[in-house]
Design a protein around this motif. Sequence first.
Motif, mmCIF file in Angstrom:
data_model
loop_
_atom_site.group_PDB
_atom_site.id
_atom_site.type_symbol
_atom_site.label_atom_id
_atom_site.label_comp_id
_atom_site.label_asym_id
_atom_site.label_seq_id
_atom_site.Cartn_x
_atom_site.Cartn_y
_atom_site.Cartn_z
ATOM 1 N N PHE A 728 7.521 -3.859 53.819
ATOM 2 C CA PHE A 728 6.717 -4.236 52.658
ATOM 3 C C PHE A 728 5.529 -5.114 53.077
ATOM 4 O O PHE A 728 4.422 -4.966 52.546
ATOM 5 C CB PHE A 728 7.590 -4.995 51.650
ATOM 6 C CG PHE A 728 8.710 -4.174 51.087
ATOM 7 C CD1 PHE A 728 8.670 -2.788 51.114
ATOM 8 C CD2 PHE A 728 9.824 -4.799 50.523
ATOM 9 C CE1 PHE A 728 9.711 -2.039 50.589
ATOM 10 C CE2 PHE A 728 10.864 -4.049 49.995
ATOM 11 C CZ PHE A 728 10.811 -2.661 50.027
ATOM 12 N N VAL A 729 5.758 -6.017 54.015
ATOM 13 C CA VAL A 729 4.688 -6.907 54.482
ATOM 14 C C VAL A 729 3.531 -6.102 55.067
ATOM 15 O O VAL A 729 2.358 -6.316 54.739
ATOM 16 C CB VAL A 729 5.250 -7.908 55.514
ATOM 17 C CG1 VAL A 729 4.098 -8.634 56.221
ATOM 18 C CG2 VAL A 729 6.169 -8.907 54.838
ATOM 19 N N ARG A 730 3.854 -5.172 55.974
ATOM 20 C CA ARG A 730 2.791 -4.362 56.588
ATOM 21 C C ARG A 730 2.054 -3.539 55.530
ATOM 22 O O ARG A 730 0.825 -3.413 55.571
ATOM 23 C CB ARG A 730 3.384 -3.450 57.654
ATOM 24 C CG ARG A 730 2.383 -2.435 58.172
ATOM 25 C CD ARG A 730 2.952 -1.556 59.253
ATOM 26 N NE ARG A 730 2.840 -2.202 60.559
ATOM 27 C CZ ARG A 730 3.133 -1.582 61.711
ATOM 28 N NH1 ARG A 730 3.581 -0.334 61.693
ATOM 29 N NH2 ARG A 730 3.010 -2.217 62.854
ATOM 30 N N LYS A 731 2.796 -2.980 54.559
ATOM 31 C CA LYS A 731 2.161 -2.165 53.538
ATOM 32 C C LYS A 731 1.214 -2.992 52.682
ATOM 33 O O LYS A 731 0.087 -2.572 52.375
ATOM 34 C CB LYS A 731 3.245 -1.523 52.659
ATOM 35 C CG LYS A 731 2.712 -0.491 51.678
ATOM 36 C CD LYS A 731 2.202 0.738 52.404
ATOM 37 C CE LYS A 731 1.805 1.833 51.436
ATOM 38 N NZ LYS A 731 1.306 3.035 52.131
ATOM 39 N N ILE A 732 1.642 -4.171 52.288
ATOM 40 C CA ILE A 732 0.790 -5.030 51.453
ATOM 41 C C ILE A 732 -0.473 -5.445 52.208
ATOM 42 O O ILE A 732 -1.585 -5.424 51.659
ATOM 43 C CB ILE A 732 1.586 -6.268 50.996
ATOM 44 C CG1 ILE A 732 2.705 -5.833 50.040
ATOM 45 C CG2 ILE A 732 0.671 -7.292 50.339
ATOM 46 C CD1 ILE A 732 3.683 -6.939 49.703
ATOM 47 N N ILE A 733 -0.318 -5.819 53.477
ATOM 48 C CA ILE A 733 -1.490 -6.226 54.270
ATOM 49 C C ILE A 733 -2.422 -5.045 54.486
ATOM 50 O O ILE A 733 -3.657 -5.179 54.445
ATOM 51 C CB ILE A 733 -1.023 -6.835 55.607
ATOM 52 C CG1 ILE A 733 -0.332 -8.182 55.344
ATOM 53 C CG2 ILE A 733 -2.197 -7.020 56.562
ATOM 54 C CD1 ILE A 733 0.283 -8.812 56.568
ATOM 55 N N ALA A 734 -1.866 -3.857 54.706
ATOM 56 C CA ALA A 734 -2.705 -2.670 54.862
ATOM 57 C C ALA A 734 -3.477 -2.387 53.580
ATOM 58 O O ALA A 734 -4.636 -1.943 53.627
ATOM 59 C CB ALA A 734 -1.842 -1.466 55.247
ATOM 60 N N ARG A 735 -2.834 -2.623 52.408
ATOM 61 C CA ARG A 735 -3.536 -2.431 51.144
ATOM 62 C C ARG A 735 -4.692 -3.420 50.994
ATOM 63 O O ARG A 735 -5.649 -3.157 50.260
ATOM 64 C CB ARG A 735 -2.560 -2.608 49.977
ATOM 65 C CG ARG A 735 -1.495 -1.534 49.863
ATOM 66 C CD ARG A 735 -2.085 -0.177 49.510
ATOM 67 N NE ARG A 735 -2.918 -0.240 48.339
ATOM 68 C CZ ARG A 735 -2.492 -0.276 47.071
ATOM 69 N NH1 ARG A 735 -1.182 -0.241 46.846
ATOM 70 N NH2 ARG A 735 -3.338 -0.334 46.065
ATOM 71 N N HIS A 736 -4.616 -4.541 51.675
ATOM 72 C CA HIS A 736 -5.714 -5.517 51.686
ATOM 73 C C HIS A 736 -6.700 -5.259 52.825
ATOM 74 O O HIS A 736 -7.509 -6.135 53.170
ATOM 75 C CB HIS A 736 -5.161 -6.940 51.820
ATOM 76 C CG HIS A 736 -4.568 -7.474 50.552
ATOM 77 N ND1 HIS A 736 -3.307 -7.138 50.120
ATOM 78 C CD2 HIS A 736 -5.081 -8.321 49.600
ATOM 79 C CE1 HIS A 736 -3.050 -7.761 48.973
ATOM 80 N NE2 HIS A 736 -4.110 -8.489 48.633
ATOM 81 N N ASN A 737 -6.623 -4.064 53.426
ATOM 82 C CA ASN A 737 -7.508 -3.700 54.558
ATOM 83 C C ASN A 737 -7.362 -4.657 55.733
ATOM 84 O O ASN A 737 -8.326 -4.966 56.442
ATOM 85 C CB ASN A 737 -8.987 -3.657 54.122
ATOM 86 C CG ASN A 737 -9.236 -2.643 53.030
ATOM 87 O OD1 ASN A 737 -8.581 -1.593 53.000
ATOM 88 N ND2 ASN A 737 -10.156 -2.936 52.131
ATOM 89 N N GLY A 738 -6.139 -5.146 55.928
ATOM 90 C CA GLY A 738 -5.893 -6.059 57.031
ATOM 91 C C GLY A 738 -4.983 -5.439 58.072
ATOM 92 O O GLY A 738 -4.665 -4.253 58.051
ATOM 93 N N ASP A 739 -4.564 -6.270 59.007
ATOM 94 C CA ASP A 739 -3.707 -5.816 60.096
ATOM 95 C C ASP A 739 -2.707 -6.929 60.401
ATOM 96 O O ASP A 739 -2.980 -8.116 60.179
ATOM 97 C CB ASP A 739 -4.545 -5.497 61.331
ATOM 98 C CG ASP A 739 -3.744 -4.746 62.381
ATOM 99 O OD1 ASP A 739 -2.664 -4.232 62.031
ATOM 100 O OD2 ASP A 739 -4.198 -4.681 63.544
ATOM 101 N N ILE A 740 -1.532 -6.541 60.932
ATOM 102 C CA ILE A 740 -0.504 -7.512 61.290
ATOM 103 C C ILE A 740 0.029 -7.190 62.668
ATOM 104 O O ILE A 740 0.176 -6.016 63.035
ATOM 105 C CB ILE A 740 0.647 -7.529 60.248
ATOM 106 C CG1 ILE A 740 1.663 -8.628 60.596
ATOM 107 C CG2 ILE A 740 1.307 -6.179 60.116
ATOM 108 C CD1 ILE A 740 2.686 -8.878 59.498
ATOM 109 N N TRP A 741 0.298 -8.200 63.465
ATOM 110 C CA TRP A 741 0.870 -8.055 64.794
ATOM 111 C C TRP A 741 1.640 -9.332 65.126
ATOM 112 O O TRP A 741 1.610 -10.305 64.361
ATOM 113 C CB TRP A 741 -0.223 -7.768 65.824
ATOM 114 C CG TRP A 741 -1.160 -8.900 66.075
ATOM 115 C CD1 TRP A 741 -1.097 -9.806 67.073
ATOM 116 C CD2 TRP A 741 -2.324 -9.232 65.293
ATOM 117 N NE1 TRP A 741 -2.146 -10.694 66.982
ATOM 118 C CE2 TRP A 741 -2.906 -10.363 65.903
ATOM 119 C CE3 TRP A 741 -2.915 -8.702 64.152
ATOM 120 C CZ2 TRP A 741 -4.050 -10.957 65.407
ATOM 121 C CZ3 TRP A 741 -4.058 -9.286 63.651
ATOM 122 C CH2 TRP A 741 -4.615 -10.408 64.269
ATOM 123 N N LEU A 742 2.318 -9.315 66.258
ATOM 124 C CA LEU A 742 3.114 -10.480 66.611
ATOM 125 C C LEU A 742 3.065 -10.721 68.112
ATOM 126 O O LEU A 742 2.804 -9.806 68.897
ATOM 127 C CB LEU A 742 4.566 -10.313 66.164
ATOM 128 C CG LEU A 742 5.420 -9.262 66.902
ATOM 129 C CD1 LEU A 742 6.866 -9.718 66.979
ATOM 130 C CD2 LEU A 742 5.330 -7.913 66.189
#
Length: 767
Positions: A728-742
């Motif tokens: 859900f976190v990745r999907k929400i950030i993608a909807r904000h045109n963002g990216d997530i990594w660790l």
Amino acid sequence: MNLAVLRHHHIAVPLKFDIPYRRSFRKKRGTAPPCLLSIPRFRKRWPREPKEDTRVQDQGNVDLQDQPRRHYRAFAIAVGCLMFLLGVTALAGWLLQVEIVISLVPGFPSMAFNTALSFVLSGVGLAASTLAARRFRVAATITAGLAAAIAAARLVEIVTIGRTFHNVDMLITRFLVPPDFIAKIGGGMGPNTALVFLIANLSVLLSLHVEKKSRVVQELTSYVVITLGMIALAGYVTDAEQGYRWGPYAAMALHTAIGIVIFGSGLLARSWWMQPTNRAQIPLWIPAAVCFTGILVDLYTPLGVANGILYVPLVLTALWFGNRNAPLFFAFACTVLLMLGFFAVRHDEAAFWQEIANRTITAATLWLIALLVFYFMRNNYNLESERVRFGALVRGTPDAVVVIDERGTIKNFNPAAESMFGYSLQETIGRNIKMLMPEPYHSEHDGYLGHYRQTGEERIIGTTRMVSGRRKNGIVFPIDVSISAVVTGHTKTFVGIVRDISERVRQEERMKTTLSQLEAYTAELERSNHDLDEFAYIASHDLKEPLRGLHNHSRFLLEDYEDKLDQDGVRRLNRLVRLSQRMEKLVNDLLYFSRLGRQQLAVKRTDIGLIVKDVVATMELLLEERHAKVIIDGRLPEVVCDAPRLTEVFRNLITNAIKYNDKPAPLVSIGYLDRFVGQDGTVARNVFFVKDNGKGIPQEFHEDIFRIFKRLEKSQDSDDGTGAGLTFVRKIIARHNGDIWLESEVGTGTTFYFTLGKKREGQNAAA
């Protein structure tokens, strides 16, 4: 002495198109110029330093243009040596008191000591100035400067003190020559001689240090020097004293006049050597002859006659020179000659002011003609420059350019048109334009031109339309044609710009096919979404109903029959209850995930610090149970986002950081970085992070943790979650045109980084 034999004989090389002026190029040492073309010249630039022995290799042959160049330099060096010998001989005559060497002919004026010294210095300066080495240039500067200084001092003495004083001549002579011999010879450097040495050596200095216009200045100076020397010689031949003696001052000696003519010839050869390819297209001795004739006639006719008009041809010869400033230089030279002709003879006091007015009007007329020629040459150059630029544009443009007359006859066909249609220039010039057209344009074109000639009605002129063209091999292809009419006098020319759009048409066809496929894919996607919506409805109602029944009946059995069942039966019923509850959670998460990608975002400006504080407040019980602590590292900014969705992001990340933490006191740090540089060198801006001190995640699982229902620590008895939180976190950030990594280190902790794309406030978007 005829200097015409020294002129450079160039070789004309035919070009594909005309260029109005020759362009000079600077040869680099050890390299060859790109081409050897003899085309009309425009003196735009002078080389900084003529190179010695520059050669161009062309199949082992030496460039023929270097041979005249070496001849000019050799002649200039020879003249410098002759002047040096003449001066040394005269100096020896003074030192040895040999009168015949000084005066050459008994009763003739003698060469002054300073004149002989100036010949020595000027000869060395002229010869050294043609050599490229720095030491020779320094020597030329020193010697030419000394000669110019001696001449300037003598002219100042004549103007300020008078003709009876010869202090400048006596300054050096009295230390080397007995006073009685000096008194016997008398005289000194004449004003005409001093003027020659001054302007000639100044032109040499100018060419050594201010190269841009120096060749033209030296060329004009050489004409004046030769003319003054020839006038003095003519005075000796015709027994006219005013030719070699200006007023009551010291006269120019016979061998001085010969040396001055030689000096001027050397200067002229040096000016040609500096850049022979930029010479005028007429023999350069013609202006010199005009100068000589004009001042000679001026000296031997009454001053009331407007002889200055004889200099008009000299100004007009500037039309054949590439330099646009040539008429102004020639007008200046003519003005100097007019003044010399006026001051070289005695004046009738009664007509003195009339003679001055005559000279003034003549000089003004010459300058008026020079200005007219100057502006004519400037306008002609501008027109030629525009023609060259237009020609270069037509030949260099990737579009075909075809020029026709009113009858459709092709007048011009650029290289792009040759490449496009397959015809050469010779095959198209003079033929009808319809040879490039397929039917029906081939048959209709003559009728259109006839209709245009009769009515003047313009149907396609000034517009761009798509038609078809025909190549030489018969292939028909699509083209865009833009036609414009150009009127010159009573004739009209049509210029057509043709662009091959075959690739564009193919792209359009491919695009149509792609659009058709995209429409089919869109319809299929809409159908799939519809099916997904139906599945979601079924899952939310029909699938969850039996799960609730299974859960409820299991609870009923436990409540009613727990005392009648053995321990194993009770355990199995409890497990059945937990599994039904977990199944319901999985179904709910799956439904939420399907809706998450299709629901619109309600974005607005939000303070991220307030979101984090709200999440921490709702997790207070969990934090107390786990002895955990959440801190905010620095100030968190305001961003435009969907606040409820971003709240879910922080809640999931903080919950995981505490839940999967093996430390007795879990610590979670939340912050913001303007600029982030990763361990692999990647750079990002405006980055949020959530950092913990937990177990850490091995590198090979950094991608798996974002998959739905993927849990690294599985426990059948666990009801903590479904493993969909990070999905859900990745999907929400993608909807904000963002990216997530660790970034993580096992045993030390993990840091999640994410960015949020820029959105406008109030922008509710489904993507």
